[in-house]
Design a protein around this motif. Structure first.
Motif, short mmCIF file in Angstrom:
data_model
loop_
_atom_site.label_atom_id
_atom_site.label_comp_id
_atom_site.label_asym_id
_atom_site.label_seq_id
_atom_site.Cartn_x
_atom_site.Cartn_y
_atom_site.Cartn_z
N GLY A 110 0.81 -1.20 0.00
CA GLY A 110 0.00 0.00 0.00
C GLY A 110 0.86 1.26 0.00
O GLY A 110 2.08 1.21 -0.01
N ASP A 111 0.19 2.39 0.04
CA ASP A 111 0.90 3.66 0.00
C ASP A 111 1.59 4.00 1.32
O ASP A 111 2.51 4.81 1.35
CB ASP A 111 -0.08 4.79 -0.35
N HIS A 112 1.14 3.37 2.41
CA HIS A 112 1.64 3.76 3.73
C HIS A 112 2.18 2.59 4.54
O HIS A 112 2.70 2.82 5.64
CB HIS A 112 0.52 4.45 4.51
N GLY A 113 2.08 1.37 4.06
CA GLY A 113 2.67 0.23 4.74
C GLY A 113 2.10 -0.01 6.13
O GLY A 113 0.91 0.20 6.38
N PRO A 114 2.95 -0.42 7.08
CA PRO A 114 2.47 -0.77 8.43
C PRO A 114 1.73 0.35 9.14
O PRO A 114 0.88 0.10 10.00
CB PRO A 114 3.77 -1.12 9.18
N PRO B 252 -2.94 -0.40 12.07
CA PRO B 252 -4.12 0.20 12.71
C PRO B 252 -5.44 -0.33 12.15
O PRO B 252 -6.42 -0.46 12.89
CB PRO B 252 -3.95 1.70 12.41
N GLY B 253 -5.46 -0.66 10.86
CA GLY B 253 -6.65 -1.28 10.28
C GLY B 253 -6.91 -2.64 10.89
O GLY B 253 -8.06 -3.01 11.20
N ALA B 254 -5.85 -3.43 11.09
CA ALA B 254 -6.00 -4.73 11.73
C ALA B 254 -6.44 -4.58 13.18
O ALA B 254 -7.19 -5.42 13.71
CB ALA B 254 -4.68 -5.50 11.64
N GLU B 255 -5.99 -3.52 13.85
CA GLU B 255 -6.43 -3.25 15.23
C GLU B 255 -7.94 -3.01 15.29
O GLU B 255 -8.63 -3.53 16.17
CB GLU B 255 -5.68 -2.02 15.76
N GLU C 193 8.88 -6.45 7.53
CA GLU C 193 10.22 -6.11 7.99
C GLU C 193 10.16 -5.66 9.46
O GLU C 193 9.40 -4.75 9.81
CB GLU C 193 10.80 -5.01 7.11
N GLU C 194 10.95 -6.29 10.26
CA GLU C 194 10.91 -6.09 11.70
C GLU C 194 11.04 -4.61 12.09
O GLU C 194 10.29 -4.11 12.94
CB GLU C 194 12.04 -6.90 12.35
N ALA C 195 11.96 -3.92 11.49
CA ALA C 195 12.21 -2.53 11.86
C ALA C 195 11.02 -1.62 11.56
O ALA C 195 10.81 -0.60 12.24
CB ALA C 195 13.44 -2.01 11.12
N ALA C 196 10.21 -1.97 10.57
CA ALA C 196 9.06 -1.15 10.20
C ALA C 196 7.80 -1.56 10.96
O ALA C 196 6.96 -0.71 11.28
CB ALA C 196 8.81 -1.26 8.69
N VAL C 197 7.67 -2.85 11.26
CA VAL C 197 6.42 -3.36 11.84
C VAL C 197 6.38 -3.24 13.36
O VAL C 197 5.39 -2.77 13.93
CB VAL C 197 6.21 -4.83 11.42
N ALA D 152 -2.44 -5.10 0.88
CA ALA D 152 -2.70 -3.84 0.19
C ALA D 152 -1.61 -3.58 -0.84
O ALA D 152 -1.49 -2.46 -1.36
CB ALA D 152 -2.75 -2.69 1.20
N GLY D 153 -0.84 -4.58 -1.16
CA GLY D 153 0.32 -4.42 -2.03
C GLY D 153 0.01 -4.44 -3.51
O GLY D 153 -1.15 -4.35 -3.94
N ASN D 154 1.07 -4.58 -4.29
CA ASN D 154 1.04 -4.60 -5.75
C ASN D 154 0.05 -5.66 -6.26
O ASN D 154 0.23 -6.85 -6.04
CB ASN D 154 2.47 -4.92 -6.20
#
Length: 345
Positions: free
Chosen positions: A3-7, A12-15, A31-35, A95-97
């Motif tokens: 998606g355009d904004h990733g995690p 928050p949508g999953a929350e 990716e651990e650092a982003a999630v 939400a990816g490609n």
């Protein structure tokens, strides 16, 4: 990661979805650092989630062939789809490609035995409620057999999602007359009329304005036309919303009128909100995959997960397989020979 904004939007949508479906459990790939920093701020989701680090993320501009070469077995997208194949998850949401997601889903899950091409089905708001529309972008063009397959699969989805025993199915065409349209559409209409399949009621041809009216429960078309129709409807909804905002703020009397009619305008805005019907279902695969719009926000992502939850909990795959078997029995060479015996006391 997609998606355009990733995690920042996906989690928050999953929350939100976790609050709506307390029995749901989530398996997260990324990716651990982003999630992990985002997940730490979402205690409800964290409590019902398992996280798996992935070294590779598919970019939104990657070509499907490139994504398969570089991301197979290692990417977050592949791992999420593979979890469905292995029975570790009931449904994958991304939400990816879109092209990469479809290519990976077809490669990993494979199509059902009697399905040549999968389709993407969307839930479409109408004056009567909601309809299923497919295909909205999986493949360009469709022959007679594929249109009939789409009709069967769309009918199964409508029964699962809307609880309709025999949903009505229409083929999108340039007119309702039987002599109009391409040969593939006319032939598909003839087959659906003659076969009288047990899971659906064939309505006939429908036109573009029937989409919003909700003339039928399932509208069937090929991916090129379906995608244009989808994007046109979404753009029109935003255009009307912009017109209304401009009109309501133009004069003092308009602002006063808006104040008294705010409840009605809020209901209209809610009905026209594309986020509420986010989530395209990949039909025809040996597993359920949901595609969210890449540009949606957390509420839209939650809506896509809502669709995933409904499709998994209402046994969509089993319904499609049963309907395809029924279709196969109607069209098999032995069907004509079996018919007299079945009617004998």
């Amino acid at each position: 990661m997609g998606g355009d904004h990733g995690p920042a939007v996906v989690l928050p949508g999953a929350e939100i979805a976790a609050q709506r479906h307390p029995d749901a459990r989530f398996v997260l790939y990324g990716e651990e650092a982003a999630v992990l920093p985002v997940l730490e701020g979402l205690p409800r989701l964290k409590a019902v989630s398992t996280f798996h680090h992935c070294d590779v993320s598919i970019r939104m501009d990657d070509k499907p062939s490139q994504a398969l070469r570089q991301g197979r077995y290692r990417s977050s997208m592949w791992r999420a789809i593979e979890a469905v194949k292995l029975g570790e998850a009931n449904v994958a949401v991304s939400a990816g490609n879109t092209g990469a997601l479809m290519a990976m889903a077809k490669f990993c899950l494979r199509t059902m035995a009697s399905v040549e091409r999968p389709a993407i089905a969307a839930v479409w708001p109408t004056l009567r409620g909601e309809s299923v529309v497919l295909d909205v972008g999986a493949t360009i063009g469709a022959d007679t057999q594929q249109l009939v397959d789409f009709s069967v699969m769309g009918g199964a989805m409508a029964r699962a999602l809307f609880g309709i025993e025999r949903p009505t199915v229409g083929l999108l065409n340039i007119g309702v007359e039987e002599v109009k349209g391409q040969d593939e559409i006319r032939e598909a209409g003839r087959l659906l009329r003659e076969l009288n399949l047990p899971g659906i009621t064939y309505h006939g041809f429908v036109e573009g304005d029937d989409l919003g009216r909700g003339t039928v429960d399932v509208v069937v078309t090929e991916g090129f036309t379906g995608n244009i129709a989808l994007k046109t409807a979404e753009g029109t909804a935003r255009q009307i919303a912009s017109y209304l905002r401009a009109a309501m703020s133009r004069t003092l009397m308009a602002k006063i009128g808006y104040f008294f009619a705010k409840g009605a305008f809020d209901r209209l805005r809610d009905k026209m909100d594309p986020r509420k019907v986010n989530g395209g279902v990949f039909l025809g695969l040996n597993g359920i995959v949901i595609k969210s719009h890449g540009g949606t926000d957390a509420e839209g992502m939650a809506a896509a997960i809502d669709v995933a939850y409904a499709m998994a909990s209402k046994n969509l795959l089993e319904r499609i397989e049963a309907d395809l078997r029924a279709f196969g029995s109607r069209t098999s060479p032995d069907a004509a020979l079996e018919a007299p015996e079945s009617s004998t006391p």
